[in-house]
Design an enzyme around this catalytic site. Structure first.
Site, PDB file in Angstrom:
ATOM      1  N   LYS A 164       7.297  -3.122  -0.295  1.00 16.76           N
ATOM      2  CA  LYS A 164       7.850  -2.754  -1.588  1.00 16.76           C
ATOM      3  C   LYS A 164       8.604  -1.427  -1.473  1.00 16.76           C
ATOM      4  CE  LYS A 164       5.529  -6.456  -2.472  1.00 16.76           C
ATOM      5  NZ  LYS A 164       4.154  -6.487  -2.936  1.00 16.76           N
ATOM      6  N   ASP A 174      -5.069   0.845  -3.815  1.00 16.80           N
ATOM      7  CA  ASP A 174      -3.800   0.217  -3.462  1.00 16.80           C
ATOM      8  C   ASP A 174      -2.709   1.038  -4.155  1.00 16.80           C
ATOM      9  OD1 ASP A 174      -1.460  -1.317  -3.382  1.00 16.80           O
ATOM     10  OD2 ASP A 174      -2.542  -3.220  -3.435  1.00 16.80           O
ATOM     11  N   TYR A 183      -3.242  -7.170  -7.536  1.00 11.57           N
ATOM     12  CA  TYR A 183      -2.234  -8.071  -6.980  1.00 11.57           C
ATOM     13  C   TYR A 183      -2.841  -9.462  -6.736  1.00 11.57           C
ATOM     14  CZ  TYR A 183       1.131  -9.909  -3.622  1.00 11.57           C
ATOM     15  OH  TYR A 183       2.041 -10.690  -2.980  1.00 11.57           O
TER      16      TYR A 183
HETATM   17  C1  LIG Z   1       2.942  -7.154  -2.565  1.00  5.81           C
HETATM   18  C2  LIG Z   1       1.662  -6.467  -2.808  1.00  5.81           C
HETATM   19  C3  LIG Z   1       0.569  -6.631  -1.935  1.00  5.81           C
HETATM   20  C4  LIG Z   1       0.599  -7.574  -0.755  1.00  5.81           C
HETATM   21  O1  LIG Z   1       1.503  -7.141   0.207  1.00  5.81           O
HETATM   22  P1  LIG Z   1       2.324  -8.124   1.191  1.00  5.81           P
HETATM   23  O2  LIG Z   1       3.130  -7.159   1.973  1.00  5.81           O
HETATM   24  O3  LIG Z   1       3.129  -9.050   0.336  1.00  5.81           O
HETATM   25  O4  LIG Z   1       1.316  -8.864   2.005  1.00  5.81           O
HETATM   26  C5  LIG Z   1      -0.591  -5.909  -2.202  1.00  5.81           C
HETATM   27  N1  LIG Z   1      -0.677  -5.097  -3.278  1.00  5.81           N
HETATM   28  C6  LIG Z   1       0.346  -4.927  -4.141  1.00  5.81           C
HETATM   29  C7  LIG Z   1       0.182  -4.019  -5.303  1.00  5.81           C
HETATM   30  C8  LIG Z   1       1.543  -5.610  -3.944  1.00  5.81           C
HETATM   31  O5  LIG Z   1       2.539  -5.452  -4.821  1.00  5.81           O
END
Ligand SMILES: *Cc1c(COP(=O)(O)O)cnc(C)c1O
Length: 382
Positions: free
Chosen positions: A197, A172, A100
């Site tokens: 998300k 992640d 990301y």
């Molecule tokens: C959006 C996202 C993040 C960061 O998260 P936020 O809630 O926007 O701070 C980290 N990793 C992935 C894979 C993401 O899609």
């Protein structure tokens, strides 16, 4: 509680509230808690440290990832920051190169300045991780599926070589969610999420989480959660808890719709390439099949005609919303080179396959015929 995922999603952390029997966890909108005498409290003293609505969400997410502990943060980046804060100057981190953008930015622009060292390797190349690990490597950071190329990293293989070298593995799991992939069961030490998300799932909350079963990591990270203080408010925790209750049904519909859209895209004459881990032609198809329950709701594809064709495609969509982010009930479409990945220099973007004709879809849970119709009309325009 040991039960199936769908049951845990609804019940873990969601016990009826003892005073009133409220079935839905209340939003404990309070910063502090009355003590009976100095130091004689209920376990709650101050809401940066602990809040009952946050407790409920932490228990819920821990159950879903099969973790002993959950820690919630005000954003996914806040969660990532807490993990990086646990390292010290001179430590080395190996990371997949297709992570990301905000994660790359924290590594490259914040923690390099504080004396941490990073090596970025092609995300799905196991040999590259092996070569990059050094005696001072403390963490290996994985994101799988990756964004926007949807490469799949073999978590168990990276865990094996990282652990041999004494490094911990962070995954992640934002794109897959614990419904489709459970990294701790594959040996990973820590799972990190942007709950913004799929876990929240309704595009109405920004949040993050860390899940682990390791007592030492939990101690360190809980200390940092309180000491640095990037904690979510109770309203955001409530919204996220409401989201996770339907995670299983949503993820199945996201995947159903994505699979149907992919079927349409691979046959379309204006589409030159489709990236989706459920396609047998995907280079990591076998790994995806092994470690994921289903290939998920994200699709990337390349439209013939580059930038101009993708501009025509993306202007005037009726059901899809042209927007960054992903994982909500509504379908989103975006152009990585102009939008989410614009901060990566053009040569680097191209080396990673982020072509000017690349378009990314987050398939929502609308009726699939409406999604296909909207996309077909857009492809005609392009
Ligand atoms: C959006 C996202 C993040 C960061 O998260 P936020 O809630 O926007 O701070 C980290 N990793 C992935 C894979 C993401 O899609």
């Amino acid at each position: 509680m040991s039960a199936h995922f769908e049951t845990l999603a609804i019940h873990a952390g969601n016990d009826p509230e003892p005073t009133t029997g409220a079935v839905s966890v209340p939003i404990f909108q309070t910063s502090t808690y009355a003590q009976r005498g100095p130091g004689d409290h209920t376990g709650f003293e101050y809401s940066r440290t602990r809040n009952p609505t946050r407790d409920a969400l932490e228990q819920n997410l821990a159950a879903l990832e099969g973790a002993k502990y959950g820690l919630c943060f005000s954003s996914g980046c806040g969660a990532t920051d807490a993990i990086m804060h646990a390292l010290s100057s001179g430590d080395h981190v190996v990371s997949g190169d297709d992570v990301y953008g905000g994660t790359f930015r924290i590594f490259d622009k914040v923690y390099r300045r504080h004396g941490l060292d990073f090596t970025f390797v092609p995300a799905a190349d196991i040999e590259a991780y092996k070569k990059a690990i050094r005696p001072n490597t403390k963490l290996v950071w994985l994101e799988t599926p990756t964004n926007p190329m949807l490469s799949i990293v073999d978590i168990a293989q990276v865990v094996e070589l990282a652990h041999k070298a004494g490094a911990a593995v962070v995954v992640d799991n934002t794109f897959a969610t614990p419904y489709l992939q459970r990294p701790l069961s594959l040996g990973a030490d820590i799972v990190v999420h942007s709950v913004t998300k799929y876990l929240g799932g309704h595009s109405d909350v920004v949040g993050g989480a860390i899940l682990t079963s390791d007592d030492e990591w939990k101690q360190r990270l809980a200390f940092l959660q309180n000491a640095v203080g990037a904690v979510p408010g109770p309203m955001d925790c409530f919204l996220t808890l409401r989201g996770t209750k339907t995670l299983a049904v949503r993820m199945d519909r996201h995947a159903d719709n994505a699979e149907a859209i992919v079927e349409m895209l691979i046959r379309h004459p204006k589409v030159s390439k489709v990236y989706y881990p459920g396609l047998e032609s995907h280079p990591n198809y076998a790994v995806a099949k092994k470690q994921m329950k289903r290939p998920g709701g994200m699709i990337s594809f390349v439209i013939k005609g580059g930038l101009e064709a993708s501009r025509r495609l993306l202007s005037g969509m009726k059901v899809f919303t042209l927007a960054e982010s992903l994982g909500g009930v509504e379908s989103l479409i975006e152009h990585p080179a102009i939008m989410t990945h614009a901060s990566i220099p053009k040569e680097l973007r191209e080396a990673r396959g982020i072509d000017d004709g690349l378009v990314r879809i987050s398939a929502g849970i609308e009726h699939v015929d409406d999604l296909k119709g909207d996309l077909l009309a857009a492809l005609d325009r392009a």
